[in-house]
Scaffold this motif. Structure first.
Motif, PDB file in Angstrom:
ATOM      1  N   VAL A  14       0.856  -1.504   0.426  1.00  8.05           N
ATOM      2  CA  VAL A  14       0.072   0.235  -0.148  1.00  8.05           C
ATOM      3  C   VAL A  14       0.729   1.221   0.337  1.00  8.05           C
ATOM      4  CG1 VAL A  14      -1.571   1.380   1.634  1.00  8.05           C
ATOM      5  CG2 VAL A  14      -1.465  -1.301   1.157  1.00  8.05           C
ATOM      6  N   LEU A  15       0.821   2.142  -0.865  1.00  7.12           N
ATOM      7  CA  LEU A  15       1.348   3.583  -0.660  1.00  7.12           C
ATOM      8  C   LEU A  15       0.878   3.981   0.203  1.00  7.12           C
ATOM      9  CD1 LEU A  15       3.550   4.772  -2.770  1.00  7.12           C
ATOM     10  CD2 LEU A  15       1.911   5.980  -3.378  1.00  7.12           C
ATOM     11  N   ILE A  16      -0.507   4.819   0.422  1.00  4.01           N
ATOM     12  CA  ILE A  16      -0.819   5.352   1.235  1.00  4.01           C
ATOM     13  C   ILE A  16      -2.535   5.030   2.212  1.00  4.01           C
ATOM     14  CG2 ILE A  16      -1.796   7.838   1.902  1.00  4.01           C
ATOM     15  CD1 ILE A  16       0.006   9.319  -0.112  1.00  4.01           C
ATOM     16  N   ASP A  17      -1.898   4.868   2.875  1.00  9.45           N
ATOM     17  CA  ASP A  17      -3.104   3.841   2.821  1.00  9.45           C
ATOM     18  C   ASP A  17      -3.864   4.516   4.651  1.00  9.45           C
ATOM     19  OD1 ASP A  17      -4.209   1.580   4.624  1.00  9.45           O
ATOM     20  OD2 ASP A  17      -2.510   0.508   5.598  1.00  9.45           O
ATOM     21  N   LEU A  18      -5.079   4.725   4.163  1.00  8.46           N
ATOM     22  CA  LEU A  18      -6.055   5.331   4.860  1.00  8.46           C
ATOM     23  C   LEU A  18      -7.248   4.723   5.393  1.00  8.46           C
ATOM     24  CD1 LEU A  18      -6.001   8.167   2.130  1.00  8.46           C
ATOM     25  CD2 LEU A  18      -4.799   8.164   4.167  1.00  8.46           C
ATOM     26  N   LEU A  19      -6.683   3.234   5.238  1.00  2.66           N
ATOM     27  CA  LEU A  19      -7.844   2.054   5.796  1.00  2.66           C
ATOM     28  C   LEU A  19      -8.492   2.973   6.723  1.00  2.66           C
ATOM     29  CD1 LEU A  19      -8.822  -0.816   4.748  1.00  2.66           C
ATOM     30  CD2 LEU A  19      -7.535  -1.457   6.983  1.00  2.66           C
ATOM     31  N   THR A  20      -7.818   3.576   7.978  1.00  2.00           N
ATOM     32  CA  THR A  20      -8.076   3.663   9.535  1.00  2.00           C
ATOM     33  C   THR A  20      -7.200   4.587   9.890  1.00  2.00           C
ATOM     34  OG1 THR A  20      -9.044   3.103  11.423  1.00  2.00           O
ATOM     35  CG2 THR A  20      -6.768   1.777  10.409  1.00  2.00           C
ATOM     36  N   ASP A  21      -8.136   5.578  10.924  1.00  4.22           N
ATOM     37  CA  ASP A  21      -7.204   6.217  11.346  1.00  4.22           C
ATOM     38  C   ASP A  21      -6.663   5.688  12.675  1.00  4.22           C
ATOM     39  OD1 ASP A  21      -9.878   7.192  11.916  1.00  4.22           O
ATOM     40  OD2 ASP A  21      -9.261   8.499  12.694  1.00  4.22           O
ATOM     41  N   SER A  22      -7.101   4.767  12.825  1.00  2.00           N
ATOM     42  CA  SER A  22      -7.355   3.920  14.463  1.00  2.00           C
ATOM     43  C   SER A  22      -5.310   3.243  14.112  1.00  2.00           C
ATOM     44  CB  SER A  22      -8.091   2.802  14.452  1.00  2.00           C
ATOM     45  OG  SER A  22      -8.243   2.093  15.720  1.00  2.00           O
ATOM     46  N   GLY A  23      -5.083   3.607  15.923  1.00  2.74           N
ATOM     47  CA  GLY A  23      -4.010   2.759  15.755  1.00  2.74           C
ATOM     48  C   GLY A  23      -2.738   2.889  14.978  1.00  2.74           C
ATOM     49  N   THR A  24      -2.941   3.938  13.439  1.00  2.00           N
ATOM     50  CA  THR A  24      -1.760   4.394  12.690  1.00  2.00           C
ATOM     51  C   THR A  24      -1.260   5.609  12.973  1.00  2.00           C
ATOM     52  OG1 THR A  24      -3.800   5.379  11.531  1.00  2.00           O
ATOM     53  CG2 THR A  24      -3.371   2.953  11.129  1.00  2.00           C
ATOM     54  N   SER A  25      -1.578   6.563  14.272  1.00  2.00           N
ATOM     55  CA  SER A  25      -0.848   7.540  13.575  1.00  2.00           C
ATOM     56  C   SER A  25       0.464   7.331  15.351  1.00  2.00           C
ATOM     57  CB  SER A  25      -1.724   8.630  15.345  1.00  2.00           C
ATOM     58  OG  SER A  25      -2.581   7.803  14.915  1.00  2.00           O
ATOM     59  N   ALA A  26       0.868   8.735  14.370  1.00  2.00           N
ATOM     60  CA  ALA A  26       2.923   8.409  14.690  1.00  2.00           C
ATOM     61  C   ALA A  26       2.795   8.968  16.332  1.00  2.00           C
ATOM     62  CB  ALA A  26       3.624   9.395  13.719  1.00  2.00           C
ATOM     63  N   MET A  27       3.087   7.960  17.011  1.00  2.00           N
ATOM     64  CA  MET A  27       3.344   8.859  18.280  1.00  2.00           C
ATOM     65  C   MET A  27       4.298   9.740  18.537  1.00  2.00           C
ATOM     66  SD  MET A  27       2.702   5.834  21.345  1.00  2.00           S
ATOM     67  CE  MET A  27       3.698   4.699  21.407  1.00  2.00           C
ATOM     68  N   SER A  28       4.166  10.540  19.834  1.00  2.00           N
ATOM     69  CA  SER A  28       5.598  12.069  19.674  1.00  2.00           C
ATOM     70  C   SER A  28       7.056  11.510  20.741  1.00  2.00           C
ATOM     71  CB  SER A  28       4.715  13.064  20.561  1.00  2.00           C
ATOM     72  OG  SER A  28       4.430  12.723  22.130  1.00  2.00           O
TER      73      SER A  28
END
Ligand code: F0G
Length: 462
Positions: free
Chosen positions: A47-61
């Motif tokens: 997958v090039l850009i994964d917009l399946l979900t915003d769940s658990g896919t964020s970048a932590m700080s």
């Protein structure tokens, strides 16, 4: 007054990067065939850009990563639990805080304790796992969104509101004793990531008090809801977003959160509530399947990252960028003539496949077909919110379509940049220009519940 610049900038710099998954058109055609036209079955490195979900896919700080090292992994009474409990209490004002490995664990435990045959749940809209867990308990879930929520092409500020008149009418018709709970999903994920207003929450609270029915919030995206209240609700513009969030929580008896969304963690969630008896029932149930009540299926370090994330979620520099970036994507698509749910919601842009592909009836899964075409064209992965996810069988066994056929482009938090957003606009516009060529699909095999995760489909032969 600070000058308001036009260019959207990410309010962070990047310390760690991951390569994107480049593939060829021929590879994607083969992969999609092998996956039974189900994007859940494509491996992420294709997958090039994964917009399946915003769940658990964020970048932590950096702060979240640092907090991991503070994790206390004691089985019972870990320091990390108390830090996490304080963060949730400070935000929600709720007494009992139960860590959960993710949102649906909280749903399952809560609905086992207060659902069951004969009970009814009333909501602005239940998310799919919420509905599935209510139904698995034997209870019924009824969605009562405001009518404008289904008029996708007509903007309105608070399409996440519950229809108050319908809510009260249902309670009267059913009798308050049958109604287990009023659930407000913030933001309303199933119908466009749209916010509910404080005014609507306050009024729903009045109804809940009047009839003695608990009001619970599903707060996966409470920070985005609060920011949209600040932007859109008269009188809220100058208020700190954290105050708006606290007022939001003041209207509930309890809440659950999939913290994999607004709190940026890759795993984690919680259930929080005031009722002592219900809390005890939930803790007992939790020990059976999740773990001891001070860790609940999470590591101590996860609790630490979650506590930090709850705070970062309400950072106004972040929220301004986050919501503006999603809105910019929506504006770009509208300019290209692509029908979307208007106005843009908090965490995603929803393409309206019903309007874009009028030649495909709901039985041909237009939104799945559109999502597959986005993948074939450029390796962009999205998710259908339509008849595959929400379609049902009527009493005689015939399929009943969902009220919407949407493709959700969910934007992971802090993970992609504005140039990725520009690229997305280019890709979606390209696909939309060829919409007439997109073919319907049919289901080859699917399980009875939550079919969209594992169903196999194929194109209907021309
Ligand atoms: N409630 C809402 C509003 C959600 O969006 C989700 C998950 C859940 C509950 C369940 O939480 O996944 O942590 O068990 N939504 C994800 C999504 C899956 O893609 O929108 P979970």
């Amino acid at each position: 007054m600070e000058r308001a610049w036009k260019t959207i900038i990410e309010p962070f710099k990047i310390k760690v990067v991951e390569p994107l998954g480049f593939t060829t058109r021929a590879e994607r055609e083969r992969l999609l065939r092998e996956a039974g036209w189900n994007l859940f079955k494509i491996s992420a490195d294709k997958v090039l850009i994964d917009l399946l979900t915003d769940s658990g896919t964020s970048a932590m700080s950096a702060e979240q990563w640092a907090a991991l090292m503070r994790g206390d992994e004691s089985y019972a009474g870990a320091r990390s639990f108390f830090r996490f409990e304080k963060a949730v209490r400070d935000l929600t004002g709720l007494r009992h805080v139960l860590p959960m490995h993710q949102g649906r664990a909280a749903e399952r435990i809560l609905f086992r304790a207060c659902g069951g045959p004969g009970k009814v749940f009333l909501s602005n809209s239940h998310f799919d796992t919420t509905r599935a867990n209510i139904e698995a308990s034997g209870a019924e879930a009824i969605d009562l969104p405001v009518p404008e929520a289904l008029a996708f092409g007509i903007p309105a500020p608070f399409k996440g509101d519950v229809d108050l008149r319908a809510l009260e009418a249902r309670i009267r018709e059913l009798g308050a004793a049958k109604v287990a709970m009023i659930v407000m999903t913030l933001t309303n994920n199933s119908l466009g990531g749209q916010p509910a207003s404080l005014g609507n929450l306050r009024a729903a609270r009045e109804i809940s008090k009047h009839y003695g029915i608990p009001l619970f919030l599903d707060v996966a995206r409470f920070a985005e809801n609060s920011w949209l209240v600040k932007l859109r609700e008269p009188g809220q513009a100058t208020r700190p977003v954290a105050d708006i969030a606290r007022e939001t929580f003041s209207y509930c008896d309890g809440c659950w959160m999939s913290s994999k969304k607004d709190a940026f963690v890759n795993i984690g969630g919680f259930l929080a509530l005031n009722d002592d008896v219900l809390a005890k029932a939930c803790r007992d149930e939790m020990i059976l399947g999740e773990g001891f009540p001070t860790y609940g299926g999470l590591a101590g370090r996860d609790l630490e990252a979650l506590a930090v994330g709850l705070d970062e979620a309400l950072d106004e520099h972040y929220l301004r960028y986050r919501i503006r970036s999603v809105e910019y994507l929506g504006e770009g698509l509208l300019k290209a003539g692509v029908p979307i749910v208007e106005p843009p919601g908090g965490h995603a842009i929803y393409l309206d496949a019903k309007r874009l592909l009028p030649h495909i009836p709901p039985s041909g899964y237009p939104a799945v077909a559109l999502a597959c075409e986005l993948y074939l064209t450029a390796g962009v992965r999205s998710v259908e919110i339509g008849s595959l996810m929400f379609g049902r069988r009527s009493a005689d066994g015939s399929p009943e379509p969902a009220p919407m056929e949407l493709v959700r482009l969910a934007i992971p938090r802090r993970a992609y940049t504005q140039s990725h957003v520009d690229f997305l606009i280019e890709v979606v516009a390209d696909v939309a220009a060829r919409a007439k060529e997109i073919r319907p699909l049919r289901v080859v095999e699917a399980p009875a519940r939550l079919a969209h995760f594992t169903a196999r489909l194929e194109p209907v032969p021309a």
